[in-house]
Design an enzyme around this catalytic site. Sequence first.
Site, mmCIF file in Angstrom:
data_model
loop_
_atom_site.group_PDB
_atom_site.id
_atom_site.type_symbol
_atom_site.label_atom_id
_atom_site.label_comp_id
_atom_site.label_asym_id
_atom_site.label_seq_id
_atom_site.Cartn_x
_atom_site.Cartn_y
_atom_site.Cartn_z
ATOM 1 C CD GLU A 47 -2.743 1.127 2.487
ATOM 2 O OE1 GLU A 47 -2.686 0.253 3.365
ATOM 3 O OE2 GLU A 47 -3.392 2.173 2.589
ATOM 4 N NE ARG A 275 4.064 -7.819 10.043
ATOM 5 C CZ ARG A 275 3.404 -7.094 9.139
ATOM 6 N NH1 ARG A 275 2.410 -7.607 8.468
ATOM 7 N NH2 ARG A 275 3.757 -5.848 8.898
ATOM 8 C CE LYS A 285 3.792 -0.015 3.712
ATOM 9 N NZ LYS A 285 2.348 -0.160 3.707
HETATM 10 P P1 ATP Z 1 2.829 -2.158 7.356
HETATM 11 O O1 ATP Z 1 2.188 -2.480 8.658
HETATM 12 O O2 ATP Z 1 4.260 -1.869 7.472
HETATM 13 O O3 ATP Z 1 2.075 -1.133 6.568
HETATM 14 P P2 ATP Z 1 1.655 -3.978 5.637
HETATM 15 O O4 ATP Z 1 1.618 -5.449 5.625
HETATM 16 O O5 ATP Z 1 0.382 -3.266 5.902
HETATM 17 O O6 ATP Z 1 2.775 -3.532 6.590
HETATM 18 P P3 ATP Z 1 1.827 -3.553 2.858
HETATM 19 O O7 ATP Z 1 2.225 -2.335 2.145
HETATM 20 O O8 ATP Z 1 0.422 -3.982 2.768
HETATM 21 O O9 ATP Z 1 2.258 -3.374 4.345
HETATM 22 O O10 ATP Z 1 2.799 -4.753 2.528
HETATM 23 C C1 ATP Z 1 3.069 -5.263 1.252
HETATM 24 C C2 ATP Z 1 3.483 -6.695 1.388
HETATM 25 O O11 ATP Z 1 4.600 -6.823 2.246
HETATM 26 C C3 ATP Z 1 2.366 -7.508 1.976
HETATM 27 O O12 ATP Z 1 2.206 -8.687 1.217
HETATM 28 C C4 ATP Z 1 2.835 -7.809 3.363
HETATM 29 O O13 ATP Z 1 2.346 -9.038 3.801
HETATM 30 C C5 ATP Z 1 4.358 -7.791 3.231
HETATM 31 N N1 ATP Z 1 4.993 -7.416 4.487
HETATM 32 C C6 ATP Z 1 4.787 -6.307 5.204
HETATM 33 N N2 ATP Z 1 5.503 -6.320 6.341
HETATM 34 C C7 ATP Z 1 6.183 -7.487 6.360
HETATM 35 C C8 ATP Z 1 7.091 -8.098 7.279
HETATM 36 N N3 ATP Z 1 7.428 -7.506 8.419
HETATM 37 N N4 ATP Z 1 7.601 -9.308 6.948
HETATM 38 C C9 ATP Z 1 7.271 -9.894 5.797
HETATM 39 N N5 ATP Z 1 6.426 -9.381 4.895
HETATM 40 C C10 ATP Z 1 5.874 -8.186 5.166
HETATM 41 MG MG MG Z 2 -1.195 -2.515 5.094
#
Ligand code: ATP
Ligand code: MG
Length: 574
Positions: A47, A275, A285
């Site tokens: 995102e 994760r 984020k």
């Molecule tokens: P954040 O909480 O940092 O926003 P998110 O999962 O909401 O994390 P996205 O932008 O949706 O962030 O993430 C894109 C991809 O990266 C998703 O498929 C998510 O599962 C993966 N991802 C995010 N954080 C991690 C992590 N700590 N370890 C492994 N994969 C991750």
């Molecule tokens: Mg997200």
Amino acid sequence: MSEDAATPQAENAEGESEASDFIRDLIRDDNAAGTYGGRVQTRFPPEPNGYLHIGHAKSICLNFGVAEDFGGTCNLRFDDTNPEREDDEFVEAIQRDIAWLGFETNRGPLFASDYFETLYAWAEELVGKGLAYVDDQDAETISETRGNFTTLGTNSPYRDRGVEENLDLLRRMRAGEFGDGEKVLRAKIDMTHPNMVMRDPLMYRIRHVAHHRTGDAWCIYPNYDWAHGQSDAIEEVTHSFCTLEFENNRELYDWFLDNIDGLPSDRPRQTEFGRLGLTYIITSKRKLAAIVESGKVDGWDDAEMPTLSGLRRRGYPASAIRDFCSHISVGRSTGTTEIELLESFVRTDLNKTALRRMAVLNPLKLVITNWPTDADGNPVVEMRTATNNPENEADGTREVPFSGELWIERDDFMVDPPKKFFRLAPGREVRLRSGYFVTCTDVITDDAGEVTEVHATYDPETAGGQAPDGRKVKATIHWVSAAHAVQAEVRLYDRLFTEAHPGANDTDPLDQLNPNSRTVVHGAQLEPALADTELGQVVQFERLGYFAHDLDQSMVFHRTVGLRDEWARIQKRK
Ligand code: ATP
Ligand code: MG
């Protein structure tokens, strides 16, 4: 251990990776069974509401790595369904970071917002089938009537609206007739479903805000859950990998796909993995945004930030991050990895590539009283030859000017040394790296008793780094010729947080930011070769660690990592 871990994955005769993890095993099984006709298509779906962090690297390495390993493709798709928090700056930064990590998307970036029209048409389709309805309840009521793990949900009084009324209301929602939060579109599934996600989830909400790509075209926006699975399906993704917190959502994504007609026949299949969490940092984020907003750092790409842009500025090589990700591999559970392991990959990588240089961070003047002068009475300048990188002969040598006044590290001298201090002290002889043996003969102090200068004599017979009579010294210290030194600002870093698990047990990680995480050293004295360092280049300051020249500001260096193998120490303790 770090030595082994950093060796590239084994490859078989066809050059295919033999990396093994449950995800690659699953793809091998799919290929053997002929599922998807051997096609492998993945996607990385961030995102655009912040910069990528080190946790994302795991997902990127997995999705792009799997595509590479199996001759498939990987899309970059922005799941841009929350206009309030999304921005083109993030879209650009994310693309930059993926390219920096060394991965390429097979086609330009894709966006969930490109599918808004299609998603809307499908919403009307579900309404027409009696599988979605417009609810007038407010967010709070909807949340309360959902129930929880022990209580069943209850139906909305609007749940049994007729198809025609729902269709009319949905169209008027889209047309902008209602205010934010006045109505939502919900899937009509089951308010008593054991899986909470299935209790009539939201598909659309009203938000009268501009979107970074669609502008003012829409005032209703699809919920992430209503966009994600179908976006995968539209792109004909075969293997959809996501982190474990989406396990329960899988059933909903499948329900949506089951109830929409005319989708491509290859249905994306979701598989969840753990994760990546690392000690002393956070990978969220939203929380990283809060650090940026707090003013603690100079933006998302500050060298202190665990973002990929921050780590790049800090001097972490992309190859070290990739090696780390392949070492930790992917599993089905979430765990926290010690930050020292990541640092050990960085150190192993830089040890092979970084040129050695001398820099004095806390300078103390060393005057060599028997150093020769030329015919004009000026101190002779002798060019000393120093090895650029003992790990790589091809990096050759350089000439370092040596003269009668040098800077040495204040820490390398003590007037009254304790037993275990072997460096310079009154009457003591040490080796100057790539220079000569020197013996301290005198100490000059100011009125406050502070040492301002150390005097020494050098032994011209020790030019080769050894004394001809075989006498030994217990220490070798680094130095920089005072007349030739170039000045720099050097930033030293400690952990960003004081706690190993910031935010654990419902604490606020922002309360645990380390106030002393950054120390700025002004007036460091560097050997002249360092003036030629390219922006972004990482070098080893001998005895001090690896330092990265800033990406933008000349003569600003960031300490990437220290030299000591902390990971080995941790392993020993275990
Ligand atoms: P954040 O909480 O940092 O926003 P998110 O999962 O909401 O994390 P996205 O932008 O949706 O962030 O993430 C894109 C991809 O990266 C998703 O498929 C998510 O599962 C993966 N991802 C995010 N954080 C991690 C992590 N700590 N370890 C492994 N994969 C991750
Ligand atoms: Mg997200």
